[in-house]
Design a protein around this motif. Structure first.
Motif, PDB file in Angstrom:
ATOM      1  N   MET A 223      -0.523  24.153   7.786  1.00 34.62           N
ATOM      2  CA  MET A 223      -0.191  23.207   8.852  1.00 34.62           C
ATOM      3  C   MET A 223       0.361  21.940   8.214  1.00 34.62           C
ATOM      4  O   MET A 223      -0.018  21.589   7.100  1.00 34.62           O
ATOM      5  CB  MET A 223      -1.449  22.878   9.666  1.00 34.62           C
ATOM      6  N   GLU A 224       1.243  21.260   8.946  1.00 34.33           N
ATOM      7  CA  GLU A 224       1.857  20.047   8.419  1.00 34.33           C
ATOM      8  C   GLU A 224       1.835  18.939   9.459  1.00 34.33           C
ATOM      9  O   GLU A 224       1.941  19.206  10.660  1.00 34.33           O
ATOM     10  CB  GLU A 224       3.287  20.317   7.977  1.00 34.33           C
ATOM     11  N   LEU A 225       1.685  17.715   8.969  1.00 34.37           N
ATOM     12  CA  LEU A 225       1.656  16.539   9.828  1.00 34.37           C
ATOM     13  C   LEU A 225       2.454  15.433   9.160  1.00 34.37           C
ATOM     14  O   LEU A 225       2.326  15.213   7.949  1.00 34.37           O
ATOM     15  CB  LEU A 225       0.200  16.077  10.037  1.00 34.37           C
ATOM     16  N   LYS A 226       3.280  14.733   9.932  1.00 26.34           N
ATOM     17  CA  LYS A 226       4.003  13.556   9.447  1.00 26.34           C
ATOM     18  C   LYS A 226       3.512  12.384  10.271  1.00 26.34           C
ATOM     19  O   LYS A 226       3.485  12.446  11.502  1.00 26.34           O
ATOM     20  CB  LYS A 226       5.502  13.724   9.623  1.00 26.34           C
ATOM     21  N   VAL A 227       3.076  11.313   9.591  1.00 26.26           N
ATOM     22  CA  VAL A 227       2.560  10.139  10.286  1.00 26.26           C
ATOM     23  C   VAL A 227       3.111   8.866   9.662  1.00 26.26           C
ATOM     24  O   VAL A 227       3.553   8.860   8.508  1.00 26.26           O
ATOM     25  CB  VAL A 227       1.013  10.073  10.251  1.00 26.26           C
ATOM     26  N   LYS A 228       3.051   7.811  10.434  1.00 31.07           N
ATOM     27  CA  LYS A 228       3.371   6.483   9.916  1.00 31.07           C
ATOM     28  C   LYS A 228       2.326   6.140   8.861  1.00 31.07           C
ATOM     29  O   LYS A 228       1.134   6.400   9.050  1.00 31.07           O
ATOM     30  CB  LYS A 228       3.336   5.477  11.066  1.00 31.07           C
ATOM     31  N   ALA A 229       2.752   5.592   7.753  1.00 29.62           N
ATOM     32  CA  ALA A 229       1.838   5.221   6.667  1.00 29.62           C
ATOM     33  C   ALA A 229       1.173   3.888   7.010  1.00 29.62           C
ATOM     34  O   ALA A 229       1.560   2.829   6.516  1.00 29.62           O
ATOM     35  CB  ALA A 229       2.576   5.146   5.336  1.00 29.62           C
ATOM     36  N   SER A 230       0.191   3.959   7.904  1.00 28.47           N
ATOM     37  CA  SER A 230      -0.537   2.757   8.320  1.00 28.47           C
ATOM     38  C   SER A 230      -1.975   3.130   8.643  1.00 28.47           C
ATOM     39  O   SER A 230      -2.279   4.296   8.929  1.00 28.47           O
ATOM     40  CB  SER A 230       0.123   2.119   9.543  1.00 28.47           C
ATOM     41  N   ASP A 231      -2.844   2.142   8.600  1.00 29.97           N
ATOM     42  CA  ASP A 231      -4.262   2.361   8.885  1.00 29.97           C
ATOM     43  C   ASP A 231      -4.473   3.018  10.242  1.00 29.97           C
ATOM     44  O   ASP A 231      -5.402   3.803  10.409  1.00 29.97           O
ATOM     45  CB  ASP A 231      -5.035   1.041   8.842  1.00 29.97           C
ATOM     46  N   GLU A 232      -3.602   2.715  11.199  1.00 27.42           N
ATOM     47  CA  GLU A 232      -3.752   3.247  12.550  1.00 27.42           C
ATOM     48  C   GLU A 232      -3.602   4.773  12.583  1.00 27.42           C
ATOM     49  O   GLU A 232      -4.038   5.418  13.534  1.00 27.42           O
ATOM     50  CB  GLU A 232      -2.740   2.616  13.511  1.00 27.42           C
TER      51      GLU A 232
ATOM     52  N   VAL B   9      -9.976  11.875   1.914  1.00 24.36           N
ATOM     53  CA  VAL B   9      -8.820  11.675   2.786  1.00 24.36           C
ATOM     54  C   VAL B   9      -8.579  10.190   3.015  1.00 24.36           C
ATOM     55  O   VAL B   9      -7.447   9.702   2.909  1.00 24.36           O
ATOM     56  CB  VAL B   9      -9.008  12.426   4.128  1.00 24.36           C
ATOM     57  N   GLU B  10      -9.637   9.465   3.326  1.00 27.09           N
ATOM     58  CA  GLU B  10      -9.488   8.026   3.574  1.00 27.09           C
ATOM     59  C   GLU B  10      -8.974   7.313   2.333  1.00 27.09           C
ATOM     60  O   GLU B  10      -8.059   6.494   2.415  1.00 27.09           O
ATOM     61  CB  GLU B  10     -10.807   7.415   4.026  1.00 27.09           C
ATOM     62  N   GLU B  11      -9.542   7.609   1.194  1.00 24.11           N
ATOM     63  CA  GLU B  11      -9.126   6.959  -0.045  1.00 24.11           C
ATOM     64  C   GLU B  11      -7.642   7.188  -0.322  1.00 24.11           C
ATOM     65  O   GLU B  11      -6.889   6.263  -0.585  1.00 24.11           O
ATOM     66  CB  GLU B  11      -9.964   7.477  -1.215  1.00 24.11           C
ATOM     67  N   ILE B  12      -7.217   8.431  -0.242  1.00 18.84           N
ATOM     68  CA  ILE B  12      -5.836   8.760  -0.561  1.00 18.84           C
ATOM     69  C   ILE B  12      -4.877   8.184   0.476  1.00 18.84           C
ATOM     70  O   ILE B  12      -3.882   7.536   0.133  1.00 18.84           O
ATOM     71  CB  ILE B  12      -5.672  10.290  -0.687  1.00 18.84           C
ATOM     72  N   PHE B  13      -5.185   8.395   1.749  1.00 18.83           N
ATOM     73  CA  PHE B  13      -4.261   7.943   2.787  1.00 18.83           C
ATOM     74  C   PHE B  13      -4.175   6.420   2.861  1.00 18.83           C
ATOM     75  O   PHE B  13      -3.078   5.860   2.999  1.00 18.83           O
ATOM     76  CB  PHE B  13      -4.636   8.524   4.154  1.00 18.83           C
ATOM     77  N   VAL B  14      -5.289   5.723   2.773  1.00 17.56           N
ATOM     78  CA  VAL B  14      -5.266   4.260   2.841  1.00 17.56           C
ATOM     79  C   VAL B  14      -4.508   3.681   1.650  1.00 17.56           C
ATOM     80  O   VAL B  14      -3.774   2.700   1.790  1.00 17.56           O
ATOM     81  CB  VAL B  14      -6.700   3.685   2.967  1.00 17.56           C
ATOM     82  N   ASN B  15      -4.641   4.307   0.475  1.00 14.46           N
ATOM     83  CA  ASN B  15      -3.858   3.846  -0.675  1.00 14.46           C
ATOM     84  C   ASN B  15      -2.361   4.014  -0.426  1.00 14.46           C
ATOM     85  O   ASN B  15      -1.571   3.134  -0.772  1.00 14.46           O
ATOM     86  CB  ASN B  15      -4.271   4.582  -1.949  1.00 14.46           C
ATOM     87  N   ILE B  16      -1.976   5.126   0.197  1.00 16.35           N
ATOM     88  CA  ILE B  16      -0.563   5.312   0.544  1.00 16.35           C
ATOM     89  C   ILE B  16      -0.135   4.220   1.521  1.00 16.35           C
ATOM     90  O   ILE B  16       0.904   3.575   1.336  1.00 16.35           O
ATOM     91  CB  ILE B  16      -0.323   6.717   1.164  1.00 16.35           C
ATOM     92  N   ALA B  17      -0.938   4.010   2.557  1.00 15.84           N
ATOM     93  CA  ALA B  17      -0.593   3.034   3.596  1.00 15.84           C
ATOM     94  C   ALA B  17      -0.500   1.614   3.039  1.00 15.84           C
ATOM     95  O   ALA B  17       0.385   0.845   3.429  1.00 15.84           O
ATOM     96  CB  ALA B  17      -1.626   3.095   4.726  1.00 15.84           C
TER      97      ALA B  17
ATOM     98  N   TYR C 233      -0.321   0.578  -0.413  1.00 15.29           N
ATOM     99  CA  TYR C 233       0.302   0.263  -1.698  1.00 15.29           C
ATOM    100  C   TYR C 233       1.597   1.000  -2.023  1.00 15.29           C
ATOM    101  O   TYR C 233       2.314   0.600  -2.924  1.00 15.29           O
ATOM    102  CB  TYR C 233      -0.696   0.512  -2.841  1.00 15.29           C
ATOM    103  N   SER C 234       1.912   2.083  -1.335  1.00 16.81           N
ATOM    104  CA  SER C 234       3.061   2.890  -1.752  1.00 16.81           C
ATOM    105  C   SER C 234       4.405   2.284  -1.366  1.00 16.81           C
ATOM    106  O   SER C 234       5.406   2.536  -2.016  1.00 16.81           O
ATOM    107  CB  SER C 234       2.973   4.299  -1.156  1.00 16.81           C
ATOM    108  N   GLY C 235       4.419   1.539  -0.274  1.00 11.34           N
ATOM    109  CA  GLY C 235       5.679   1.038   0.243  1.00 11.34           C
ATOM    110  C   GLY C 235       6.407   2.065   1.104  1.00 11.34           C
ATOM    111  O   GLY C 235       7.485   1.786   1.633  1.00 11.34           O
ATOM    112  N   ALA C 236       5.827   3.229   1.262  1.00 14.17           N
ATOM    113  CA  ALA C 236       6.436   4.281   2.091  1.00 14.17           C
ATOM    114  C   ALA C 236       6.201   3.981   3.564  1.00 14.17           C
ATOM    115  O   ALA C 236       5.165   3.437   3.940  1.00 14.17           O
ATOM    116  CB  ALA C 236       5.839   5.643   1.744  1.00 14.17           C
ATOM    117  N   GLU C 237       7.150   4.360   4.390  1.00 14.22           N
ATOM    118  CA  GLU C 237       7.002   4.179   5.831  1.00 14.22           C
ATOM    119  C   GLU C 237       6.222   5.326   6.468  1.00 14.22           C
ATOM    120  O   GLU C 237       5.571   5.148   7.486  1.00 14.22           O
ATOM    121  CB  GLU C 237       8.376   4.060   6.494  1.00 14.22           C
ATOM    122  N   GLU C 238       6.326   6.513   5.853  1.00 17.87           N
ATOM    123  CA  GLU C 238       5.670   7.698   6.403  1.00 17.87           C
ATOM    124  C   GLU C 238       4.944   8.445   5.295  1.00 17.87           C
ATOM    125  O   GLU C 238       5.242   8.284   4.118  1.00 17.87           O
ATOM    126  CB  GLU C 238       6.695   8.653   7.022  1.00 17.87           C
TER     127      GLU C 238
END
Length: 137
Positions: free
Chosen positions: A2-11, A40-48, A50-55
């Motif tokens: 399964m795949e999911l694309k989301v905005k790289a934000s805490d929300e 999951v929280e650690e990895i995703f929040v770091n992306i949101a 520090y990465s500078g990525a939008e998604e």
């Protein structure tokens, strides 16, 4: 898978957790679920943050094995700046919280709780994959 694309934000964190939970078998052990949620929280929040990525793209699969066991595999990818969180030295957990440097504890716990954690940067994307063995109810 399964795949999911989301905005790289805490929300988007709750949507990511819900997505991953939806791939797990019913009755998954609560301690294992908490470990997965922390990773999951650690990895995703770091992306949101520090990465500078939008998604961010998240891929998830649960593979059933024999003997009432299975493996959850989750892959996070983003087009942000290259960053290997696994390259950072683990914090010295023998020190008190006041004596330790700030940061690094979340990825340290992720590495401890998951059975494998891998990082690569290729094709202009960060990819972090973790796998967790799960005993089925």
């Amino acid at each position: 898978m399964m795949e999911l694309k989301v905005k790289a934000s805490d929300e988007s964190l709750q949507a990511v957790n819900d997505f991953i939970h939806s791939s797990l078998p019913a009755g998954c052990d609560m301690m294992v679920l908490n470990q997965i949620d922390l990773a999951v929280e650690e990895i995703f929040v770091n992306i949101a943050h520090y990465s500078g990525a939008e998604e961010a793209d998240i891929s998830c699969v649960f593979e059933y094995g024999g003997d009432d066991k299975g493996v959850l595999e989750v892959i996070f990818s983003d087009a942000g700046k290259p960053f290997d969180p696994l390259a950072k030295e683990d914090p010295d957990i023998t020190l008190s919280a006041e004596e330790r440097n700030i940061g690094g504890l979340g990825i340290f716990l992720t590495k401890k709780f998951m059975d494998s954690v891998e990082y690569e940067y290729s094709g202009g994307k960060n990819r972090l994959k973790f796998r967790k063995k799960i005993i089925l109810p």
